[in-house]
Design a protein around this motif. Structure first.
Motif, PDB file in Angstrom:
ATOM      1  N   ALA A   1       0.838  -1.210   0.000  1.00 55.24           N
ATOM      2  CA  ALA A   1       0.000   0.000   0.000  1.00 55.24           C
ATOM      3  C   ALA A   1       0.865   1.249   0.000  1.00 55.24           C
ATOM      4  N   SER A   2       0.373   2.270  -0.688  1.00 54.00           N
ATOM      5  CA  SER A   2       0.969   3.612  -0.608  1.00 54.00           C
ATOM      6  C   SER A   2      -0.196   4.590  -0.578  1.00 54.00           C
ATOM      7  N   VAL A   3      -0.839   4.629   0.567  1.00 46.46           N
ATOM      8  CA  VAL A   3      -2.024   5.472   0.732  1.00 46.46           C
ATOM      9  C   VAL A   3      -1.854   6.323   1.978  1.00 46.46           C
ATOM     10  N   CYS A   4      -2.449   7.493   1.951  1.00 45.12           N
ATOM     11  CA  CYS A   4      -2.331   8.407   3.100  1.00 45.12           C
ATOM     12  C   CYS A   4      -3.149   7.885   4.262  1.00 45.12           C
ATOM     13  N   SER A   5      -4.362   7.447   3.974  1.00 45.96           N
ATOM     14  CA  SER A   5      -5.270   6.964   5.014  1.00 45.96           C
ATOM     15  C   SER A   5      -5.901   5.665   4.546  1.00 45.96           C
ATOM     16  N   LEU A   6      -6.051   4.739   5.490  1.00 49.53           N
ATOM     17  CA  LEU A   6      -6.702   3.470   5.158  1.00 49.53           C
ATOM     18  C   LEU A   6      -8.191   3.705   4.945  1.00 49.53           C
ATOM     19  N   PRO A   7      -8.838   2.872   4.144  1.00 51.85           N
ATOM     20  CA  PRO A   7     -10.288   3.058   3.926  1.00 51.85           C
ATOM     21  C   PRO A   7     -11.046   2.975   5.240  1.00 51.85           C
ATOM     22  N   CYS A   8     -12.077   3.792   5.352  1.00 54.90           N
ATOM     23  CA  CYS A   8     -12.894   3.785   6.564  1.00 54.90           C
ATOM     24  C   CYS A   8     -13.718   2.501   6.622  1.00 54.90           C
ATOM     25  N   LYS A   9     -14.028   2.076   7.851  1.00 60.00           N
ATOM     26  CA  LYS A   9     -14.861   0.890   8.021  1.00 60.00           C
ATOM     27  C   LYS A   9     -16.310   1.241   7.705  1.00 60.00           C
ATOM     28  N   MET A  10     -17.130   0.204   7.632  1.00 61.47           N
ATOM     29  CA  MET A  10     -18.551   0.438   7.392  1.00 61.47           C
ATOM     30  C   MET A  10     -19.133   1.230   8.562  1.00 61.47           C
ATOM     31  N   GLY A  11     -19.937   2.213   8.224  1.00 61.99           N
ATOM     32  CA  GLY A  11     -20.547   3.031   9.268  1.00 61.99           C
ATOM     33  C   GLY A  11     -19.675   4.182   9.716  1.00 61.99           C
ATOM     34  N   GLU A  12     -18.545   4.421   8.994  1.00 59.27           N
ATOM     35  CA  GLU A  12     -17.673   5.549   9.310  1.00 59.27           C
ATOM     36  C   GLU A  12     -17.609   6.487   8.114  1.00 59.27           C
ATOM     37  N   ARG A  13     -17.581   7.778   8.395  1.00 62.65           N
ATOM     38  CA  ARG A  13     -17.488   8.759   7.310  1.00 62.65           C
ATOM     39  C   ARG A  13     -16.072   9.307   7.248  1.00 62.65           C
ATOM     40  N   LYS A  14     -15.694   9.771   6.034  1.00 60.94           N
ATOM     41  CA  LYS A  14     -14.379  10.371   5.850  1.00 60.94           C
ATOM     42  C   LYS A  14     -14.442  11.854   6.197  1.00 60.94           C
ATOM     43  N   LYS A  15     -13.571  12.277   7.080  1.00 61.19           N
ATOM     44  CA  LYS A  15     -13.405  13.703   7.355  1.00 61.19           C
ATOM     45  C   LYS A  15     -12.091  14.109   6.696  1.00 61.19           C
ATOM     46  N   VAL A  16     -12.194  14.726   5.507  1.00 66.01           N
ATOM     47  CA  VAL A  16     -11.024  14.975   4.662  1.00 66.01           C
ATOM     48  C   VAL A  16     -10.171  16.090   5.241  1.00 66.01           C
ATOM     49  N   VAL A  17      -8.844  15.875   5.193  1.00 62.11           N
ATOM     50  CA  VAL A  17      -7.893  16.917   5.594  1.00 62.11           C
ATOM     51  C   VAL A  17      -7.923  18.007   4.531  1.00 62.11           C
ATOM     52  N   LYS A  18      -8.029  19.242   4.956  1.00 62.42           N
ATOM     53  CA  LYS A  18      -8.188  20.361   4.019  1.00 62.42           C
ATOM     54  C   LYS A  18      -7.027  20.421   3.032  1.00 62.42           C
ATOM     55  N   GLY A  19      -7.360  20.450   1.759  1.00 62.25           N
ATOM     56  CA  GLY A  19      -6.365  20.590   0.700  1.00 62.25           C
ATOM     57  C   GLY A  19      -5.701  19.290   0.261  1.00 62.25           C
ATOM     58  N   VAL A  20      -5.946  18.181   0.994  1.00 62.74           N
ATOM     59  CA  VAL A  20      -5.356  16.886   0.608  1.00 62.74           C
ATOM     60  C   VAL A  20      -6.490  15.860   0.544  1.00 62.74           C
ATOM     61  N   PRO A  21      -7.106  15.718  -0.614  1.00 59.38           N
ATOM     62  CA  PRO A  21      -8.296  14.855  -0.697  1.00 59.38           C
ATOM     63  C   PRO A  21      -8.015  13.380  -0.453  1.00 59.38           C
ATOM     64  N   CYS A  22      -6.728  12.958  -0.472  1.00 56.58           N
ATOM     65  CA  CYS A  22      -6.416  11.541  -0.240  1.00 56.58           C
ATOM     66  C   CYS A  22      -6.196  11.234   1.242  1.00 56.58           C
ATOM     67  N   CYS A  23      -6.173  12.258   2.084  1.00 53.80           N
ATOM     68  CA  CYS A  23      -5.951  12.052   3.520  1.00 53.80           C
ATOM     69  C   CYS A  23      -7.229  12.392   4.276  1.00 53.80           C
ATOM     70  N   TRP A  24      -7.576  11.535   5.199  1.00 55.10           N
ATOM     71  CA  TRP A  24      -8.809  11.770   5.958  1.00 55.10           C
ATOM     72  C   TRP A  24      -8.728  11.094   7.323  1.00 55.10           C
ATOM     73  N   HIS A  25      -9.627  11.523   8.217  1.00 49.27           N
ATOM     74  CA  HIS A  25      -9.839  10.831   9.485  1.00 49.27           C
ATOM     75  C   HIS A  25     -11.176  10.120   9.368  1.00 49.27           C
ATOM     76  N   CYS A  26     -11.269   8.977  10.002  1.00 48.58           N
ATOM     77  CA  CYS A  26     -12.532   8.239   9.974  1.00 48.58           C
ATOM     78  C   CYS A  26     -13.326   8.562  11.234  1.00 48.58           C
ATOM     79  N   GLU A  27     -14.559   8.979  11.067  1.00 47.77           N
ATOM     80  CA  GLU A  27     -15.441   9.303  12.188  1.00 47.77           C
ATOM     81  C   GLU A  27     -16.635   8.367  12.173  1.00 47.77           C
ATOM     82  N   ARG A  28     -16.889   7.728  13.309  1.00 46.06           N
ATOM     83  CA  ARG A  28     -18.018   6.812  13.426  1.00 46.06           C
ATOM     84  C   ARG A  28     -19.321   7.607  13.408  1.00 46.06           C
TER      85      ARG A  28
END
Length: 793
Positions: free
Chosen positions: A492-519
Motif C-alpha cells: 500500500a501507498s495510501v495516506c489513510s486506510l479506507p474507513c470501516k462500514m458506518g464511518e465517514r471520511k473527514k477529509v484533511v483540508k487541501g489533501v483529498p487523499c488524507c482523511w480521518h474516519c469518524e463513526r
C-alpha cells in the motif's frame, strides 16, 4: 576533409564535426562527449550514447543512399556535430547549420593584394537530426526555427517541446514525457496507490516530467502528491541522505515517482540502502531508469520491486552487423572513432593517443564485440527512424515538386524549410523496428511503452521482467509482479486506510487523499462516503450504521409482571363481586337485602364489576375496538360506583335535613327515583365520552419518544391508544367530581344515629378513596413512564 589529407594543416580543423558529401545535407547533433568540468566544455567520450547513435545516423544514410526506391538518384550528405551534453555549447555548434542562410557582406573586406575575398560556401543544411537531451533540443530549436530548419529528435522527451507555437519546427520520433507521465499515473492507479512522492533531477527532463505527472494527477483527482523533491545539479555531500529522510517524513507515501538521471538514481538507491530503508520505498522509474543495469548494480535488494518504464524499442540486427565490422581502416569518416577505439579496447594509439597511461598499444586489429563487450544502445532504433522520417519527407517532396525527374530538380535546389515541415508531419511508414512512425499536430510520436519490474528470482539473480505495456492505455499483468515481502498482494501507498462500514471520511483540508474516519454515532447512519445523516424518527441505524431499519414496536404482553398481578387481582375482584351479586339475587326478598337498598346495591356492584373488568381491555393489544372500550369503560365503572354512593349519601342527608324541619318525608327517595337520579348522573359521563368520540375518533399510535434511549439498540416504539394523559384525567374528572361531592355529603351525614349504619362505611370509603386519588395524580404525572405503564394507557 582537407585537414585530414594535408599533414601541414592542423589535425583538429574538423575534429569537432563529421562531414559527408551529398546532394541534400542533413545536420546531426549527438552527445559524443559528456559535459566537462571546471569550465571545460567537453569531458569523457560517451561510447554508447554518443558513438552508437552517431554511427546509427551514418548507417541509416548509407542504407537510404543504397535504396533504389527511396530518394533515387539523390544522395544524402551529413554534417554531424558534438553537443558535449551541454546546451550552451550545442547552441554554438549549431550556428554551423545556419551559416549558409546568413548573407555575408564582403564589401569592406580586401585581401592583401587588393582582390575581393573568396568566402568558402558553407553547406546548406535542410534538416537536423537531434539533439539527445531535452535542454539541448530546446536551446537549438530556438535558433533553428528562426531559419526555418526542421528538426527531428531521437531522444528528447520534455513535454515543453510539444508546444507547437514555440517549437513549431521541432518533431520527435520518441513520445513526450506527458505520455510517460500518463502511463506512470495509470500504473500508480492500477496498483491502488493514491499518495505518492515525486523526485526529479534538476533540469528540463526531470522537472518537466514531474510537472506533467503532477498536472495529470491533479486533473484525474485520484492521486495526491505528498512531496515533490528536487535533486540539485551539483549535490552537496549528504544531500541524498537528506532526501531519503525527507521522503520518510511522509512515510505512508511509499511510492516514489522518479524522473532522474541514472547517476542520481544510483545515488538515491545507495542513500536508501545506507539508511536501512531496503524494502520501504516502492520506486516507479521513468525511461531514464528503464532497464539499465548501472543504477542498480550492487544495490539489487533496495531496488527490488521497482517498476520502470521504457519506450517500446527493438534491437536492430543490421546495425549490430554494421557496427561490429567497423575498424580504424574502414571508418575514417568518423573523426571520433580513434578515441572510441582507445576507450573501448583500453589501449593507446601512437604518440598522440589520448590515453597516456594505457598499459598497451592498439594493434588496429581489435574487433568490436570480440575483444570488448558490445550491446546496442537503446536509442539506435530512434536515430534511424528520425533519419528515415526526414528521407521519406524529402522523397514525397521530390515526387511532388520534381514529378519523376531523376536527381534534384530546380524547384528542390533551394528547399523551403516550412514546406519540408509539412511533408515531415505527414510521414507514415514502418520504422526500423517494424512499428509505424507518425507525428501528431505537435510533432510528437505516439506513446508506446514497455513496463518492467526489477525482480530477484529464486536463484538470487536480479533481472528486469516485462510486466505490461502502455499504448494509449495500460495493459498490466498483476500476476507477473513480485514484491520484497514475498506477499503477492500489492503493497500500500495510501495516506489513510479506507474507513470501516458506518464511518465517514473527514477529509484533511487541501489533501483529498488524507482523511480521518469518524463513526456515525447515535441515530446517525452513513449516507455517503463523507456524510452521516439522522435516521427517520421511526427508524434506527442498523448494526453497521450503513442504513436504517424500523425501531421494534412493543406492547404490554399478558405474561409481563405488570400484567400478571393486575389480572390476578381483577380475577379475584370479579369472582368476589360475582359472588355478592349471585348472593343478592338468590336472597332477593330477604329483609337484610331489602334493607340495604337492592336497586342501588346492584348499580354499585355493576360499577365495581366494571372497575375490575376494565383491566382486560387496558392490557389487551391496542386496536380501534380496544381503544374504544378503554374510553367508554375507563371512567364508567367509577362513575357507576360514585353515582350510586352519591345518590345514597344525598338521600340520607335530605331525609335527616327534612326531619329537622317537618314530619313529611322529602321527595325522590323511592328506589325508582334513586335509579333515575343515578342514571342521570351516569348519562353525563356517557355524553362526555360520545362527544370525545365525535371530536377525536379512537385510534392507535406508536410512541417512539418514550423509549428513545441514547443507545439505539435499546430504542423501542410503544404501541398504544391515542389517549393523552390530559384526556385521561379529563375522562376521570367527572368521576372525581362525583367522588368529591359524595365525600362532602359523607362528611355532612357523619352525625346520623348509630343505628343508621350505612352512612359511616360510606364516609370511610370516601375518605380513603380521596387519599388514594390525591396520591395517584402526582405519581402518575411525576414518575418516569415505563414502557408497560405507557402501553397500559
Amino acid at each position: 576533409k582537407q585537414g585530414l589529407l594535408n599533414p601541414q594543416l592542423p589535425l583538429q580543423e574538423y575534429a569537432h564535426s563529421i562531414r559527408l558529401d551529398g546532394d541534400i545535407m542533413l545536420g546531426g547533433l549527438f552527445p559524443v562527449h559528456s559535459r566537462g568540468e571546471r569550465g571545460v566544455p567537453c569531458g569523457e567520450l560517451k561510447k554508447e550514447k554518443g558513438i552508437h547513435r552517431l554511427e546509427a545516423m551514418l548507417f541509416a544514410i548509407d542504407l537510404i543512399n543504397k535504396d533504389p526506391e527511396l530518394l533515387p538518384n539523390v544522395t544524402l550528405g551529413a554534417r554531424i556535430l558534438d553537443t558535449c551534453s551541454r546546451d550552451t555549447y550545442a547552441l554554438e555548434q549549431s550556428l554551423t547549420f545556419v551559416q549558409a542562410l546568413i548573407e555575408r557582406d564582403g564589401s569592406d573586406v580586401r585581401c592583401a593584394n587588393g582582390d575581393p575575398p573568396i568566402f568558402a560556401k558553407p553547406d546548406k543544411v535542410v534538416g537536423v537530426i537531434g539533439a539527445a537531451a531535452s535542454s539541448v533540443s530546446i536551446m537549438v530549436a530556438n535558433i533553428l526555427r528562426l531559419f526555418k530548419i526542421p528538426q527531428i529528435s531521437y531522444a528528447s522527451t520534455a513535454p515543453e517541446l510539444s508546444d507547437n507555437t514555440r517549437y513549431d519546427f521541432f518533431s520527435r520520433v520518441v513520445p513526450p514525457d506527458s505520455y510517460q507521465a500518463q502511463a506512470m499515473l495509470d500504473i500508480v492507479t492500477a496498483m491502488g496507490w493514491n499518495y505518492v512522492s515525486t523526485l526529479a533531477s534538476e533540469g528540463n527532463y526531470g522537472e518537466s516530467g514531474v510537472e506533467a505527472f503532477v498536472q495529470i494527477s491533479r486533473e484525474s483527482g485520484g492521486v495526491c502528491i505528498a512531496q515533490s523533491l528536487k535533486i540539485p545539479r551539483e549535490p552537496m555531500p549528504g544531500e541524498f541522505d537528506k532526501l531519503i529522510l525527507r521522503l520518510l517524513e511522509t512515510s505512508n507515501a511509499r511510492a516514489v515517482i522518479m524522473f532522474a538521471n541514472e547517476d542520481d538514481i544510483r545515488r538515491i538507491l545507495d542513500a536508501a540502502k545506507r539508511n536501512n530503508q531496503t524494502g520501504h520505498f516502492l520506486w516507479v522509474g521513468s525511461d531514464s531508469w528503464g532497464s539499465k543495469i548501472s543504477p542498480v548494480v550492487q544495490q539489487e535488494r533496495v531496488a527490488e520491486g521497482a517498476v520502470t518504464i521504457l519506450p517500446k524499442r527493438a534491437s536492430i540486427d543490421a546495425f549490430d552487423r554494421y557496427f561490429r565490422s567497423r575498424s580504424l581502416s574502414n571508418n575514417r569518416r568518423n573523426v571520433w572513432f580513434a578515441e572510441f577505439w582507445e576507450e573501448n579496447f583500453v589501449c593507446k594509439l601512437g604518440m598522440h593517443g589520448k590515453r597516456p597511461g594505457s598499459p598497451k598499444k592498439c594493434t588496429g586489429l581489435e574487433k568490436v564485440g570480440r575483444d570488448s563487450t558490445y550491446e546496442q544502445e537503446g536509442k539506435v532504433q530512434f536515430v534511424m527512424d528520425a533519419v528515415y522520417a526526414m528521407a521519406h519527407a524529402l522523397h514525397r517532396m521530390h515526387r511532388e515538386l520534381c514529378s519523376g525527374y531523376p536527381g534534384l530538380c530546380a524547384r528542390m535546389a533551394n528547399i523551403d524549410g516550412k514546406e519540408l515541415l509539412t511533408f515531415i508531419r505527414a510521414v507514415n511508414f514502418n520504422g526500423s523496428a517494424g512499428t509505424p512512425v507518425t507525428f501528431n499536430e505537435n510533432g510528437d510520436a505516439p506513446g508506446r511503452y514497455d513496463i518492467f519490474q526489477y525482480q530477484i528470482n529464486n536463484r538470487s539473480t536480479a533481472e528486469y521482467k516485462v510486466i505490461g505495456h502502455w499504448t494509449d492505455q495500460l495493459y498490466l499483468n498483476m500476476d507477473a509482479m513480485q514484491w520484497t515481502s514475498g506477499d503477492p498482494s500489492v503493497p500500500a501507498s495510501v495516506c489513510s486506510l479506507p474507513c470501516k462500514m458506518g464511518e465517514r471520511k473527514k477529509v484533511v483540508k487541501g489533501v483529498p487523499c488524507c482523511w480521518h474516519c469518524e463513526r456515525c454515532e447515535g441515530y446517525h447512519f452513513q449516507a455517503s462516503e463523507f456524510m452521516c445523516e439522522l435516521c427517520p424518527y421511526e427508524q434506527r441505524p442498523d448494526q453497521n450504521h450503513t442504513g436504517c431499519q424500523p425501531i421494534p414496536i412493543i406492547k404490554l404482553e399478558w405474561h409481563s409482571p405488570w400484567a400478571v398481578l393486575p389480572v390476578f387481582i381483577s380475577v379475584l375482584g370479579i369472582l368476589a363481586t360475582t359472588f355478592v351479586i349471585v348472593t343478592f339475587v338468590r336472597y332477593h326478598d330477604t329483609p337484610i337485602v331489602r334493607a340495604s337498598g337492592r336497586e342501588m346495591s346492584y348499580v354499585l356492584l355493576t360499577g365495581i364489576f366494571l372497575c375490575y373488568a376494565i383491566t382486560f381491555p387496558m392490557i389487551a393489544a391496542p386496536d380501534v375496538a380496544v381503544c374504544s372500550f378503554r374510553r367508554i369503560f375507563l371512567g364508567l365503572g367509577m362513575c357507576f360506583s360514585y353515582a350510586a354512593l352519591l345518590t345514597k349519601t344525598n338521600r340520607i342527608h335530605r331525609i335527616f335535613e327534612q326531619g329537622k324541619k317537618a314530619v313529611t318525608p322529602p321527595r325522590f327517595i323511592s328506589p325508582a327515583s334513586q335509579l333515575v337520579i343515578t342514571f342521570s348522573l351516569i348519562s353525563v359521563q356517557l355524553m362526555g365520552v360520545f362527544v370525545w368520540f365525535a371530536t377525536d375518533p379512537p385510534h392507535t399510535v406508536v410512541d417512539y419518544g418514550e423509549q428513545r434511549t441514547q443507545d439505539p439498540e435499546n430504542a423501542r416504539g410503544v404501541l398504544k391508544c391515542d389517549i393523552s394523559d390530559l384526556s385521561l384525567i379529563c375522562s376521570l374528572g367527572y368521576s372525581i367530581l362525583l367522588m368529591v361531592t359524595c365525600t362532602v355529603y359523607a362528611i355532612k351525614t357523619r352525625g346520623v344515629p348509630e343505628t343508621f349504619n350505612e352512612a359511616k362505611p360510606i364516609g370511610f370509603t370516601m375518605y380513603t378513596t380521596c387519599i388514594i386519588w390525591l396520591a395517584f395524580i402526582p405519581i402518575f404525572f411525576g414518575t418516569a413512564q415505563s414502557a408497560e405503564r405507557v402501553s397500559l394507557f
